[in-house]
Write an enzyme that holds these catalytic residues in place. Sequence first.
Site, PDB file in Angstrom:
ATOM      1  CB  ALA A  60      -0.484-109.628  92.010  1.00  0.00           C
ATOM      2  CE1 TYR A 186       0.237-105.831  85.867  1.00  0.00           C
ATOM      3  CE2 TYR A 186      -0.954-104.935  87.743  1.00  0.00           C
ATOM      4  CZ  TYR A 186       0.225-105.103  87.043  1.00  0.00           C
ATOM      5  OH  TYR A 186       1.384-104.532  87.505  1.00  0.00           O
ATOM      6  NE  ARG A 333       3.329 -95.865  98.296  1.00  0.00           N
ATOM      7  CZ  ARG A 333       3.074 -94.711  97.697  1.00  0.00           C
ATOM      8  NH1 ARG A 333       4.042 -94.112  97.032  1.00  0.00           N
ATOM      9  NH2 ARG A 333       1.873 -94.167  97.770  1.00  0.00           N
TER      10      ARG A 333
HETATM   11  C1  FNR Z   1       2.094-102.425  94.829  1.00  0.00           C
HETATM   12  N1  FNR Z   1       0.741-102.391  94.492  1.00  0.00           N
HETATM   13  C2  FNR Z   1       0.089-103.543  94.143  1.00  0.00           C
HETATM   14  N2  FNR Z   1      -1.268-103.556  93.963  1.00  0.00           N
HETATM   15  C3  FNR Z   1      -1.926-104.696  93.748  1.00  0.00           C
HETATM   16  O1  FNR Z   1      -3.158-104.680  93.622  1.00  0.00           O
HETATM   17  N3  FNR Z   1      -1.258-105.874  93.669  1.00  0.00           N
HETATM   18  C4  FNR Z   1       0.096-105.958  93.814  1.00  0.00           C
HETATM   19  O2  FNR Z   1       0.675-107.053  93.794  1.00  0.00           O
HETATM   20  C5  FNR Z   1       0.803-104.754  94.014  1.00  0.00           C
HETATM   21  N4  FNR Z   1       2.166-104.743  94.139  1.00  0.00           N
HETATM   22  C6  FNR Z   1       2.806-103.623  94.637  1.00  0.00           C
HETATM   23  C7  FNR Z   1       4.159-103.688  95.005  1.00  0.00           C
HETATM   24  C8  FNR Z   1       4.777-102.594  95.602  1.00  0.00           C
HETATM   25  C9  FNR Z   1       6.206-102.704  96.034  1.00  0.00           C
HETATM   26  C10 FNR Z   1       4.046-101.400  95.809  1.00  0.00           C
HETATM   27  C11 FNR Z   1       4.682-100.199  96.472  1.00  0.00           C
HETATM   28  C12 FNR Z   1       2.744-101.313  95.395  1.00  0.00           C
HETATM   29  C13 FNR Z   1      -0.064-101.180  94.826  1.00  0.00           C
HETATM   30  C14 FNR Z   1      -0.362-101.158  96.324  1.00  0.00           C
HETATM   31  O3  FNR Z   1      -1.141-102.267  96.715  1.00  0.00           O
HETATM   32  C15 FNR Z   1      -1.122 -99.869  96.715  1.00  0.00           C
HETATM   33  O4  FNR Z   1      -2.354 -99.855  96.042  1.00  0.00           O
HETATM   34  C16 FNR Z   1      -0.338 -98.607  96.387  1.00  0.00           C
HETATM   35  O5  FNR Z   1       1.012 -98.733  96.836  1.00  0.00           O
HETATM   36  C17 FNR Z   1      -0.969 -97.361  97.022  1.00  0.00           C
HETATM   37  O6  FNR Z   1      -1.065 -97.509  98.421  1.00  0.00           O
HETATM   38  P1  FNR Z   1       0.014 -96.822  99.432  1.00  0.00           P
HETATM   39  O7  FNR Z   1       1.346 -97.430  99.158  1.00  0.00           O
HETATM   40  O8  FNR Z   1      -0.004 -95.363  99.136  1.00  0.00           O
HETATM   41  O9  FNR Z   1      -0.500 -97.146 100.795  1.00  0.00           O
END
Ligand code: FNR
Length: 365
Positions: A60, A186, A333
Amino acid sequence: MTDDVFSPLAIRETTIRNRFTLSPMCQYSVEERDGLATDWHRVHLGSRAVGGAGVVLTEATAVEERGRITPEDLGIWSDAHRDALAPVAEFVKSQGATPGIQLAHAGRKASKTRPWDGSEPLQLDDGGWETVAPSAVPYPYDEDPPVTTRLDAAGIADVVDSFRAGARRAREAGFEIAEIHAAHGYLLHEFLSPITNHRDDEYGGSFRNRTRIVREITEAVRDEMGDGRPVFVRISATDWVDDRDSWDIEQSVRLADDLSELGADLIDVSSGGIHPDQTVDWVGPNYQLRFAERIRNECDTDVKVGTVGGITAAEQADAIIRNDRADLAVVGRKFLEDPHFPLHAAVELGREDAVDVPVQYQRGF
Ligand code: FNR
């Protein structure tokens, strides 16, 4: 022929080499609280391009300084931010991946400390700032939320302009995809959801009014990105709050059609984040795929969808595409744990032919 996770995807004039997409993930790694990309961002995002991702999306990236979640977030509110991000886009592209940026504004969930410092509201005397939202209701943290001010009509116009300027700088920096962040509670999601939007002007009330700012921003970003480059919008398909008026999948389908007509190419389908009262019924492999599928099947337009959430295995990502359930497999992740997830997936699925292992690494594969 059936597409699989290694099939290229052409959107407008951009061809994405495969369907593995690095999900936006905040790194909280800006060094001087100035929003400028650092070596961390260059190495982190560059590594996932080396690792075979089709699309590499930045975290983001705040279009306004007050739109950062934490003071350590990336920004794109000045030309200096653009110049710091340009090497990221250039390197990602040099590795054959498509660089994308998530344009964001944190609204009332801005001004917090980093997760490893507790994700606490950050107070004014501690480097925090006043937040903005559709209505003057702060996020219900346990204690001491920062002051939240209602945006007036001029303030809303400024936010739309900030997204427009962010998209212009993103294009100038070399990003080929702009993703508008309208999910996770957000600012833009706060306009969409009746839980957070209590306005009675043209930006609140009816579906048409609550979605107005997202439509305006989609038009502005489409305009700045030019006809050839894809525009994505990340949404929360549901608030997961059932005991009051909220945002849900039916509204998401309607919004996806509206945004598609305004030039959005793909809806990146996530969920939740608007209120701590949310009750997510189940979290596990593909847990948000059902929403992406509904948007894909129920939209009148042919808008594409990305699915995110719990994708951790090669066969799983491949099956999503082979079974024609989504267009992109968006991975968070798992990519933190394994920057080379797509290359490893190719080995596991016997598809080494479908990826470019960098020459420097070939003796390791
Ligand atoms: C996120 N997620 C997230 N989503 C988003 O739209 N913008 C962002 O900047 C972030 N930042 C973020 C940081 C960290 C450390 C994590 C673990 C997650 C959510 C991420 O993009 C995703 O949608 C979720 O983690 C679910 O997907 P996974 O991790 O199960 O593959």
